[in-house]
Write a protein that holds these residues in place. Structure first.
Motif, PDB file in Angstrom:
ATOM      1  N   ALA A 108      64.500-101.555  26.968  1.00 24.47           N
ATOM      2  CA  ALA A 108      64.628-100.596  28.071  1.00 24.47           C
ATOM      3  C   ALA A 108      65.939 -99.814  27.946  1.00 24.47           C
ATOM      4  CB  ALA A 108      64.576-101.327  29.412  1.00 24.47           C
ATOM      5  N   LEU A 109      65.856 -98.494  28.213  1.00 28.57           N
ATOM      6  CA  LEU A 109      67.017 -97.597  28.259  1.00 28.57           C
ATOM      7  C   LEU A 109      67.119 -97.026  29.674  1.00 28.57           C
ATOM      8  CD1 LEU A 109      69.327 -95.887  27.063  1.00 28.57           C
ATOM      9  CD2 LEU A 109      67.608 -94.232  26.355  1.00 28.57           C
ATOM     10  N   THR A 110      68.214 -97.289  30.315  1.00 28.13           N
ATOM     11  CA  THR A 110      68.416 -96.849  31.706  1.00 28.13           C
ATOM     12  C   THR A 110      69.612 -95.902  31.757  1.00 28.13           C
ATOM     13  OG1 THR A 110      67.566 -98.954  32.527  1.00 28.13           O
ATOM     14  CG2 THR A 110      68.805 -97.582  34.072  1.00 28.13           C
ATOM     15  N   ARG A 111      69.402 -94.709  32.346  1.00 30.75           N
ATOM     16  CA  ARG A 111      70.482 -93.724  32.530  1.00 30.75           C
ATOM     17  C   ARG A 111      70.662 -93.438  34.009  1.00 30.75           C
ATOM     18  NH1 ARG A 111      67.821 -90.230  28.558  1.00 30.75           N
ATOM     19  NH2 ARG A 111      68.737 -90.512  26.492  1.00 30.75           N
ATOM     20  N   LYS A 112      71.948 -93.241  34.405  1.00 30.65           N
ATOM     21  CA  LYS A 112      72.267 -92.838  35.764  1.00 30.65           C
ATOM     22  C   LYS A 112      73.186 -91.620  35.719  1.00 30.65           C
ATOM     23  CE  LYS A 112      71.825 -97.414  37.866  1.00 30.65           C
ATOM     24  NZ  LYS A 112      72.494 -98.486  38.652  1.00 30.65           N
ATOM     25  N   PHE A 113      72.845 -90.620  36.500  1.00 28.27           N
ATOM     26  CA  PHE A 113      73.622 -89.374  36.541  1.00 28.27           C
ATOM     27  C   PHE A 113      74.141 -89.151  37.964  1.00 28.27           C
ATOM     28  CE2 PHE A 113      70.402 -88.872  33.257  1.00 28.27           C
ATOM     29  CZ  PHE A 113      71.164 -88.521  32.164  1.00 28.27           C
ATOM     30  N   THR A 114      75.385 -88.749  38.037  1.00 25.42           N
ATOM     31  CA  THR A 114      76.005 -88.424  39.332  1.00 25.42           C
ATOM     32  C   THR A 114      76.742 -87.093  39.177  1.00 25.42           C
ATOM     33  OG1 THR A 114      76.290 -90.751  39.872  1.00 25.42           O
ATOM     34  CG2 THR A 114      77.594 -89.171  41.137  1.00 25.42           C
ATOM     35  N   ASP A 115      76.360 -86.113  39.980  1.00 23.50           N
ATOM     36  CA  ASP A 115      76.996 -84.789  39.953  1.00 23.50           C
ATOM     37  C   ASP A 115      77.672 -84.532  41.295  1.00 23.50           C
ATOM     38  OD1 ASP A 115      76.188 -84.276  37.396  1.00 23.50           O
ATOM     39  OD2 ASP A 115      74.310 -83.319  38.000  1.00 23.50           O
ATOM     40  N   GLU A 116      78.822 -83.882  41.228  1.00 22.37           N
ATOM     41  CA  GLU A 116      79.570 -83.529  42.440  1.00 22.37           C
ATOM     42  C   GLU A 116      80.092 -82.116  42.270  1.00 22.37           C
ATOM     43  OE1 GLU A 116      83.712 -84.868  44.430  1.00 22.37           O
ATOM     44  OE2 GLU A 116      82.242 -86.481  44.129  1.00 22.37           O
ATOM     45  N   GLY A 153      84.836 -75.507  50.737  1.00 28.62           N
ATOM     46  CA  GLY A 153      85.310 -76.881  50.849  1.00 28.62           C
ATOM     47  C   GLY A 153      84.197 -77.916  50.912  1.00 28.62           C
ATOM     48  N   GLU A 154      82.968 -77.486  51.052  1.00 30.14           N
ATOM     49  CA  GLU A 154      81.868 -78.448  51.107  1.00 30.14           C
ATOM     50  C   GLU A 154      81.604 -79.033  49.724  1.00 30.14           C
ATOM     51  OE1 GLU A 154      78.526 -76.484  52.756  1.00 30.14           O
ATOM     52  OE2 GLU A 154      79.372 -76.295  54.782  1.00 30.14           O
ATOM     53  N   ILE A 155      81.177 -80.300  49.729  1.00 30.04           N
ATOM     54  CA  ILE A 155      80.930 -81.026  48.468  1.00 30.04           C
ATOM     55  C   ILE A 155      79.453 -81.404  48.412  1.00 30.04           C
ATOM     56  CG2 ILE A 155      81.495 -83.064  47.105  1.00 30.04           C
ATOM     57  CD1 ILE A 155      84.229 -83.067  48.399  1.00 30.04           C
ATOM     58  N   ASN A 156      78.800 -81.041  47.317  1.00 25.38           N
ATOM     59  CA  ASN A 156      77.393 -81.389  47.069  1.00 25.38           C
ATOM     60  C   ASN A 156      77.331 -82.467  46.009  1.00 25.38           C
ATOM     61  OD1 ASN A 156      76.477 -79.403  48.886  1.00 25.38           O
ATOM     62  ND2 ASN A 156      76.627 -77.813  47.304  1.00 25.38           N
ATOM     63  N   ARG A 157      76.721 -83.588  46.361  1.00 20.79           N
ATOM     64  CA  ARG A 157      76.565 -84.693  45.429  1.00 20.79           C
ATOM     65  C   ARG A 157      75.082 -84.927  45.160  1.00 20.79           C
ATOM     66  NH1 ARG A 157      80.596 -86.600  48.958  1.00 20.79           N
ATOM     67  NH2 ARG A 157      82.627 -86.948  47.940  1.00 20.79           N
ATOM     68  N   SER A 158      74.779 -85.314  43.893  1.00 22.99           N
ATOM     69  CA  SER A 158      73.388 -85.636  43.514  1.00 22.99           C
ATOM     70  C   SER A 158      73.405 -86.825  42.566  1.00 22.99           C
ATOM     71  CB  SER A 158      72.722 -84.424  42.858  1.00 22.99           C
ATOM     72  OG  SER A 158      73.392 -84.070  41.658  1.00 22.99           O
ATOM     73  N   ARG A 159      72.438 -87.702  42.758  1.00 17.84           N
ATOM     74  CA  ARG A 159      72.289 -88.871  41.903  1.00 17.84           C
ATOM     75  C   ARG A 159      70.836 -88.953  41.427  1.00 17.84           C
ATOM     76  NH1 ARG A 159      75.378 -90.775  46.235  1.00 17.84           N
ATOM     77  NH2 ARG A 159      77.468 -91.536  45.655  1.00 17.84           N
ATOM     78  N   ARG A 160      70.701 -89.299  40.166  1.00 16.97           N
ATOM     79  CA  ARG A 160      69.368 -89.495  39.607  1.00 16.97           C
ATOM     80  C   ARG A 160      69.448 -90.485  38.456  1.00 16.97           C
ATOM     81  NH1 ARG A 160      68.583 -85.994  35.141  1.00 16.97           N
ATOM     82  NH2 ARG A 160      70.338 -84.563  34.827  1.00 16.97           N
ATOM     83  N   SER A 161      68.338 -91.084  38.114  1.00 16.83           N
ATOM     84  CA  SER A 161      68.296 -92.082  37.049  1.00 16.83           C
ATOM     85  C   SER A 161      67.009 -91.903  36.215  1.00 16.83           C
ATOM     86  CB  SER A 161      68.341 -93.497  37.639  1.00 16.83           C
ATOM     87  OG  SER A 161      67.222 -93.724  38.483  1.00 16.83           O
ATOM     88  N   GLU A 162      67.095 -92.324  34.952  1.00 13.24           N
ATOM     89  CA  GLU A 162      65.958 -92.281  34.013  1.00 13.24           C
ATOM     90  C   GLU A 162      65.802 -93.648  33.370  1.00 13.24           C
ATOM     91  OE1 GLU A 162      66.260 -87.609  32.578  1.00 13.24           O
ATOM     92  OE2 GLU A 162      66.913 -89.226  31.250  1.00 13.24           O
ATOM     93  N   VAL A 163      64.572 -94.063  33.158  1.00 15.33           N
ATOM     94  CA  VAL A 163      64.276 -95.356  32.529  1.00 15.33           C
ATOM     95  C   VAL A 163      63.221 -95.141  31.450  1.00 15.33           C
ATOM     96  CG1 VAL A 163      63.483 -97.727  32.868  1.00 15.33           C
ATOM     97  CG2 VAL A 163      64.817 -96.588  34.661  1.00 15.33           C
TER      98      VAL A 163
END
Length: 390
Positions: free
Chosen positions: A334-342, A348-358
């Motif tokens: 198994a290959l697991t990836r996690k991505f976090t963008d900010e 001044g507002e901050i946009n965050r996103s999280r995603r993962s791939e398996v």
């Protein structure tokens, strides 16, 4: 059925490609954010350096103001001492003049007393001479009268002669008395003149000594004040030279510190720029290289006498994301990836996103495996797992 599988695979590949494009966009956005952070850090470092320089300049100005205040205080103290010394000299001068006048007055009083005593003594002597002369004249007159009464005519003639003789003697005594009186008066006047002359000479000598002493003191005082002024000027000159040397040393030291800080800041900025450029280049190169885009797991399985060897090509940044498990004859990779963008917007507002791939890959082996005896190694882009047999 075959068409459906191809369509599903195509959709899957399209999703993977879209995911890769999104990943590239996210990485580009991350690079932009890194550039912004770098610019902000560079601006902050420049601001900190300027504030340190201003602080150093303020400290230097404060030290200069403190030194000038100390010098002014010392100069004021010297001027105060000068005024006090001058006041003391004026007081001493007034005291000397007063003492001198008192001495002159005392001497005049003494000589007046002496003159009065001499004058009184001379008057007493003159009165005594006059009294003695009058007594003698009266005695002579009484004797003459007695002689005249006791003798006859002849005796009267001799008495007349005697009277004339006595008269001449009296005249002579009067002349002698006049001469003695004149001599006594002349001696008295001469003594008085000598006493006055001696007194005037003493006063003149004393005035001369006082004048010489005063001139000597004024000369000594002027010399002392000149020495103090010269010494003060020398001290001021030395202090000024010392202050200039210290100031030049401080300026040089601060300039050296500022140069070192500037060089270090420039080196850090250049290093950060170089690292960011290298990182950006690596990211760009890796984004173009299929080796760094793992979209499927294609392991190579080799069976040995005591174990199975499972190998897969993965980039170094993905080796920690791959896990291998074994249960019986089943092997799961198994290959697991996690991505976090900010992303920080301008407001001044901050946009965050999280995603993962398996990604998973399952296969079977001909023999039962020991799930507790699994080892792994990584060498030149190849991750190798060894699974022991039971």
């Amino acid at each position: 059925m075959k068409v459906t599988q191809e369509s599903t695979a195509k959709n899957y590949l399209d999703k993977l490609a879209e995911g890769q494009r999104d990943l590239v966009v996210a990485k580009e956005q991350e690079l932009k954010n890194i550039d912004k952070v770098y610019e902000a850090k560079k601006s902050n470092e420049r601001l900190v350096g300027e504030m340190e320089l201003l602080d150093i300049q303020d400290r230097n100005q404060a030290q200069i103001a403190e030194k000038l205040q100390q010098k002014e205080e010392r100069l004021g103290a010297i001027k105060t001492n000068f005024v006090e010394n001058q006041t003391k000299l004026e007081k001493e001068k007034a005291n000397l003049i007063t003492a001198h006048q008192e001495k002159i007055s005392d001497l005049n009083t003494v000589y007046d007393y002496k003159y009065q005593d001499s004058f009184d003594e001379a008057n007493l002597k003159a009165q005594k001479i006059n009294t003695d002369t009058s007594v003698l004249i009266k005695d002579l007159q009484l004797k003459s009268d007695a002689t005249i009464e006791g003798i006859d005519f002849e005796s009267k003639l001799r008495a007349d002669a005697k009277t004339r003789e006595n008269t001449q003697g009296l005249k002579q005594q009067e002349v002698n008395h006049g001469i003695q009186q004149k001599t006594a008066k002349s001696n008295y006047e001469r003594k008085m003149a000598m006493a006055v002359s001696e007194h005037e000479n003493k006063l003149s000598d004393q005035n001369h000594r006082l004048l010489v002493e005063r001139k000597e003191r004024e000369k000594f005082h002027n010399l002392e004040m000149l020495n103090k002024e010269t010494h003060h000027k020398e001290l001021l000159k030395q202090e000024d030279q010392s202050f200039k040397q210290k100031y030049d040393t401080i300026v040089k030291t601060h300039q050296d510190i500022l140069d070192r800080v500037t060089n270090r800041f420039n080196n850090q900025v250049n290093s950060i720029v170089k690292d960011q450029m290298l990182y950006k280049s690596n990211i760009t190169d890796k984004a173009k290289d299929d080796f760094y885009k793992v979209s499927s797991l294609n392991p190579t399985v080799k069976e040995g006498l005591k174990d199975y060897e499972v190998s897969i090509q993965v980039p170094v940044h993905e080796k920690e994301n791959i896990r291998l498990t074994a249960q019986g004859r089943d092997v799961t990779l198994a290959l697991t990836r996690k991505f976090t963008d900010e992303v920080k917007e301008e407001n001044g507002e901050i946009n965050r996103s999280r995603r993962s791939e398996v990604f998973t890959k399952k296969f079977k082996t001909s023999e039962i495996l020991n799930s507790k005896d699994i080892s792994q190694s990584y060498n030149e882009g190849v991750l190798t797992f060894k699974i022991a047999k039971l």
